[in-house]
Design a protein around this motif. Structure first.
Motif, PDB file in Angstrom:
ATOM      1  N   GLY A  90       0.818  -1.206   0.000  1.00 44.60           N
ATOM      2  CA  GLY A  90       0.000   0.000   0.000  1.00 44.60           C
ATOM      3  C   GLY A  90       0.854   1.259   0.000  1.00 44.60           C
ATOM      4  O   GLY A  90       0.547   2.237  -0.693  1.00 44.60           O
ATOM      5  N   LEU A  91       1.937   1.232   0.771  1.00 40.96           N
ATOM      6  CA  LEU A  91       2.846   2.381   0.801  1.00 40.96           C
ATOM      7  C   LEU A  91       3.503   2.588  -0.554  1.00 40.96           C
ATOM      8  O   LEU A  91       3.643   3.728  -1.028  1.00 40.96           O
ATOM      9  N   ALA A  92       3.908   1.497  -1.213  1.00 41.78           N
ATOM     10  CA  ALA A  92       4.507   1.599  -2.548  1.00 41.78           C
ATOM     11  C   ALA A  92       3.508   2.170  -3.550  1.00 41.78           C
ATOM     12  O   ALA A  92       3.852   3.038  -4.371  1.00 41.78           O
ATOM     13  N   LEU A  93       2.263   1.709  -3.501  1.00 42.47           N
ATOM     14  CA  LEU A  93       1.240   2.206  -4.417  1.00 42.47           C
ATOM     15  C   LEU A  93       0.991   3.703  -4.203  1.00 42.47           C
ATOM     16  O   LEU A  93       0.765   4.444  -5.161  1.00 42.47           O
ATOM     17  N   HIS A  94       1.029   4.113  -2.957  1.00 40.09           N
ATOM     18  CA  HIS A  94       0.864   5.539  -2.662  1.00 40.09           C
ATOM     19  C   HIS A  94       1.982   6.352  -3.305  1.00 40.09           C
ATOM     20  O   HIS A  94       1.720   7.388  -3.949  1.00 40.09           O
ATOM     21  N   GLU A  95       3.226   5.904  -3.132  1.00 39.79           N
ATOM     22  CA  GLU A  95       4.357   6.643  -3.697  1.00 39.79           C
ATOM     23  C   GLU A  95       4.299   6.656  -5.219  1.00 39.79           C
ATOM     24  O   GLU A  95       4.593   7.684  -5.855  1.00 39.79           O
ATOM     25  N   LEU A  96       3.905   5.547  -5.822  1.00 40.78           N
ATOM     26  CA  LEU A  96       3.789   5.496  -7.284  1.00 40.78           C
ATOM     27  C   LEU A  96       2.726   6.480  -7.773  1.00 40.78           C
ATOM     28  O   LEU A  96       2.912   7.168  -8.793  1.00 40.78           O
ATOM     29  N   THR A  97       1.608   6.553  -7.058  1.00 39.92           N
ATOM     30  CA  THR A  97       0.527   7.448  -7.460  1.00 39.92           C
ATOM     31  C   THR A  97       0.942   8.907  -7.317  1.00 39.92           C
ATOM     32  O   THR A  97       0.705   9.733  -8.202  1.00 39.92           O
ATOM     33  N   SER A 102      10.704   8.457  -1.946  1.00 39.16           N
ATOM     34  CA  SER A 102      10.018   7.555  -2.866  1.00 39.16           C
ATOM     35  C   SER A 102      10.970   6.477  -3.372  1.00 39.16           C
ATOM     36  O   SER A 102      10.623   5.301  -3.426  1.00 39.16           O
ATOM     37  N   GLY A 103      12.181   6.888  -3.756  1.00 38.55           N
ATOM     38  CA  GLY A 103      13.151   5.914  -4.234  1.00 38.55           C
ATOM     39  C   GLY A 103      13.538   4.908  -3.164  1.00 38.55           C
ATOM     40  O   GLY A 103      13.734   3.723  -3.447  1.00 38.55           O
ATOM     41  N   THR A 104      13.632   5.380  -1.907  1.00 38.94           N
ATOM     42  CA  THR A 104      13.968   4.480  -0.802  1.00 38.94           C
ATOM     43  C   THR A 104      12.857   3.461  -0.578  1.00 38.94           C
ATOM     44  O   THR A 104      13.109   2.267  -0.384  1.00 38.94           O
ATOM     45  N   VAL A 105      11.604   3.934  -0.620  1.00 43.38           N
ATOM     46  CA  VAL A 105      10.462   3.037  -0.424  1.00 43.38           C
ATOM     47  C   VAL A 105      10.381   2.003  -1.538  1.00 43.38           C
ATOM     48  O   VAL A 105      10.289   0.787  -1.296  1.00 43.38           O
ATOM     49  N   LEU A 106      10.419   2.480  -2.781  1.00 36.16           N
ATOM     50  CA  LEU A 106      10.221   1.596  -3.930  1.00 36.16           C
ATOM     51  C   LEU A 106      11.408   0.678  -4.175  1.00 36.16           C
ATOM     52  O   LEU A 106      11.234  -0.475  -4.583  1.00 36.16           O
ATOM     53  N   GLY A 107      12.599   1.174  -3.931  1.00 37.97           N
ATOM     54  CA  GLY A 107      13.781   0.384  -4.258  1.00 37.97           C
ATOM     55  C   GLY A 107      14.318  -0.474  -3.139  1.00 37.97           C
ATOM     56  O   GLY A 107      14.983  -1.484  -3.392  1.00 37.97           O
ATOM     57  N   ARG A 108      14.016  -0.088  -1.877  1.00 33.38           N
ATOM     58  CA  ARG A 108      14.633  -0.840  -0.777  1.00 33.38           C
ATOM     59  C   ARG A 108      13.636  -1.313   0.273  1.00 33.38           C
ATOM     60  O   ARG A 108      13.560  -2.513   0.571  1.00 33.38           O
ATOM     61  N   ILE A 109      12.836  -0.382   0.852  1.00 22.79           N
ATOM     62  CA  ILE A 109      11.995  -0.732   2.000  1.00 22.79           C
ATOM     63  C   ILE A 109      10.956  -1.785   1.634  1.00 22.79           C
ATOM     64  O   ILE A 109      10.829  -2.820   2.306  1.00 22.79           O
ATOM     65  N   VAL A 110      10.175  -1.534   0.570  1.00 23.39           N
ATOM     66  CA  VAL A 110       9.100  -2.466   0.211  1.00 23.39           C
ATOM     67  C   VAL A 110       9.651  -3.819  -0.267  1.00 23.39           C
ATOM     68  O   VAL A 110       9.194  -4.871   0.194  1.00 23.39           O
ATOM     69  N   PRO A 111      10.632  -3.861  -1.178  1.00 26.06           N
ATOM     70  CA  PRO A 111      11.171  -5.170  -1.581  1.00 26.06           C
ATOM     71  C   PRO A 111      11.726  -5.978  -0.409  1.00 26.06           C
ATOM     72  O   PRO A 111      11.504  -7.187  -0.335  1.00 26.06           O
ATOM     73  N   GLN A 112      12.415  -5.309   0.518  1.00 17.98           N
ATOM     74  CA  GLN A 112      12.959  -6.029   1.672  1.00 17.98           C
ATOM     75  C   GLN A 112      11.846  -6.555   2.572  1.00 17.98           C
ATOM     76  O   GLN A 112      11.901  -7.692   3.051  1.00 17.98           O
ATOM     77  N   ALA A 113      10.818  -5.730   2.814  1.00 20.75           N
ATOM     78  CA  ALA A 113       9.720  -6.140   3.699  1.00 20.75           C
ATOM     79  C   ALA A 113       8.949  -7.315   3.128  1.00 20.75           C
ATOM     80  O   ALA A 113       8.441  -8.159   3.879  1.00 20.75           O
ATOM     81  N   LEU A 114       8.858  -7.410   1.791  1.00 18.12           N
ATOM     82  CA  LEU A 114       8.108  -8.473   1.134  1.00 18.12           C
ATOM     83  C   LEU A 114       8.996  -9.620   0.669  1.00 18.12           C
ATOM     84  O   LEU A 114       8.488 -10.587   0.096  1.00 18.12           O
ATOM     85  N   SER A 115      10.300  -9.514   0.926  1.00 17.32           N
ATOM     86  CA  SER A 115      11.263 -10.515   0.411  1.00 17.32           C
ATOM     87  C   SER A 115      11.081 -10.683  -1.097  1.00 17.32           C
ATOM     88  O   SER A 115      11.137 -11.787  -1.631  1.00 17.32           O
ATOM     89  N   ALA A 116      10.834  -9.556  -1.764  1.00 21.83           N
ATOM     90  CA  ALA A 116      10.506  -9.566  -3.187  1.00 21.83           C
ATOM     91  C   ALA A 116      11.668  -9.023  -4.010  1.00 21.83           C
ATOM     92  O   ALA A 116      12.469  -8.211  -3.532  1.00 21.83           O
ATOM     93  N   SER A 117      11.749  -9.481  -5.240  1.00 16.85           N
ATOM     94  CA  SER A 117      12.685  -8.884  -6.185  1.00 16.85           C
ATOM     95  C   SER A 117      11.989  -7.725  -6.886  1.00 16.85           C
ATOM     96  O   SER A 117      10.765  -7.724  -7.037  1.00 16.85           O
ATOM     97  N   VAL A 118      12.756  -6.716  -7.304  1.00 19.32           N
ATOM     98  CA  VAL A 118      12.168  -5.509  -7.859  1.00 19.32           C
ATOM     99  C   VAL A 118      12.801  -5.176  -9.206  1.00 19.32           C
ATOM    100  O   VAL A 118      14.001  -5.371  -9.413  1.00 19.32           O
ATOM    101  N   ARG A 119      11.998  -4.677 -10.111  1.00 20.47           N
ATOM    102  CA  ARG A 119      12.441  -4.153 -11.402  1.00 20.47           C
ATOM    103  C   ARG A 119      11.847  -2.765 -11.551  1.00 20.47           C
ATOM    104  O   ARG A 119      10.629  -2.594 -11.427  1.00 20.47           O
ATOM    105  N   HIS A 120      12.700  -1.776 -11.785  1.00 26.58           N
ATOM    106  CA  HIS A 120      12.232  -0.397 -11.861  1.00 26.58           C
ATOM    107  C   HIS A 120      12.950   0.282 -13.019  1.00 26.58           C
ATOM    108  O   HIS A 120      14.148   0.574 -12.932  1.00 26.58           O
ATOM    109  N   GLU A 121      12.231   0.515 -14.101  1.00 28.61           N
ATOM    110  CA  GLU A 121      12.844   1.070 -15.308  1.00 28.61           C
ATOM    111  C   GLU A 121      11.993   2.214 -15.846  1.00 28.61           C
ATOM    112  O   GLU A 121      10.761   2.159 -15.826  1.00 28.61           O
TER     113      GLU A 121
END
Length: 311
Positions: free
Chosen positions: A205-212, A269-288
């Protein structure tokens, strides 16, 4: 159940059918009903009543014959005409339901405490990171309030589900509606809905907020124009079960302001999208980001979700 000063049973009534009857109990002590170990505890309480003349209450676990039940013992003194205590009257109440509710409540309170600490840690991180990238107090307050409101929307969904989590598409709508309104012609969703567990729902939800917010500032929902499509797809994982690929794709009508060759966004925003959210979800991220589109994609492991339905 009535007992004399020697705690010999003289009368009993309305005992459970599985217990010994009155004829078997007459002249015996609490050991016949509760076993030697528990009877020793009961005896101490009853002798205190005999000595003080004051009633007592005692919770006891009866586990004779593998039949475990909790009981509340109300122990009252019996006085003769001269005011001397000559015995005790014990009322035995089954409190299994009460003890079960107490256990459930304690479990819920421990879980609530754990989740509250997690929320406070997230809020603390948001506050410190927002302050780090804010130029003045007014800017900090606007950004911080907006992010806390974003968390509140996600939290509402999680709470409404009794802390089980939130549906992906409902989470997306809860984050976009306060900023862009309902049924935005520039935004669409497709693919497989999923049920996100609480931690995943709050962070996504936090990532979606920052993207919006970013899109409104300089992307497809703002000066660049265009459209956004959020898609989700379940794929086979690397041996640890299926994964959920959530992709936010912005297609621009005109080139947005440059964010660098790698598309990473600066600041909080970059910190949330690139580090905080992927780490919290144990997810891999692609941002281009290119001149005509921006893609933000998370590949989320199945420890964070369960497949819900197809949209």
């Amino acid at each position: 159940m009535y007992q004399d000063r020697d705690l010999k049973i003289r009368f009993s009534a309305n005992l459970p059918q599985s217990w010994a009857g009155q004829d078997e109990l007459t002249g015996k002590t609490d050991s016949a009903l509760f076993g030697d170990t528990q009877a020793a505890v009961i005896s101490i309480a009853k002798r205190e009543v005999l000595a003080s003349g004051q009633p007592e209450k005692l919770e006891i676990l009866r586990d004779m014959d593998q039949d475990r039940h909790w009981f509340m013992l109300h122990i009252d003194p019996d006085f003769d005409a001269d005011g001397n205590v000559v015995g005790v009257l014990t009322t035995i109440l089954d409190i299994d339901d009460v003890k079960y509710r107490e256990t459930i409540l304690k479990t819920l309170l421990r879980e609530l405490s754990h989740r509250s600490k997690n929320l406070l840690a997230i809020i603390q991180s948001i506050a410190s990171q927002t302050a780090r990238y804010s130029e003045d107090l007014d800017g900090f307050l606007v950004a911080f309030r907006s992010r806390i409101q974003s968390m509140a929307h996600s939290q509402d969904l999680v709470t409404a589900s009794d802390w089980r989590g939130a549906e992906l598409f409902a989470l997306v709508e809860s984050q976009l509606e306060p900023l862009v309104g309902q049924n935005s012609a520039r935004f669409g969703m497709s693919g497989e809905d999923a049920y996100l567990f609480p931690n995943a729902a709050l962070h996504l939800g936090l990532a979606l907020h920052e993207l919006t917010v970013d899109s409104l500032a300089k992307g497809a929902l703002g000066p660049a124009g265009g459209a956004i499509e959020l898609s989700s797809e379940q794929i086979a994982g690397d041996g640890n079960g299926p994964e959920l690929v959530v992709t936010w794709t912005e297609t621009f009508a005109s080139a947005p302001e440059s964010n660098g060759a790698d598309g990473a966004k600066p600041g909080f925003s970059g910190t949330v999208l690139g580090r905080i959210v992927p780490q919290a979800l144990s997810a891999s991220v692609r941002h281009e980001t290119t001149r005509d589109r921006m893609i933000y994609q998370l590949t989320i492991p199945n420890s964070q979700f369960e497949l819900h339905l197809r949209r």
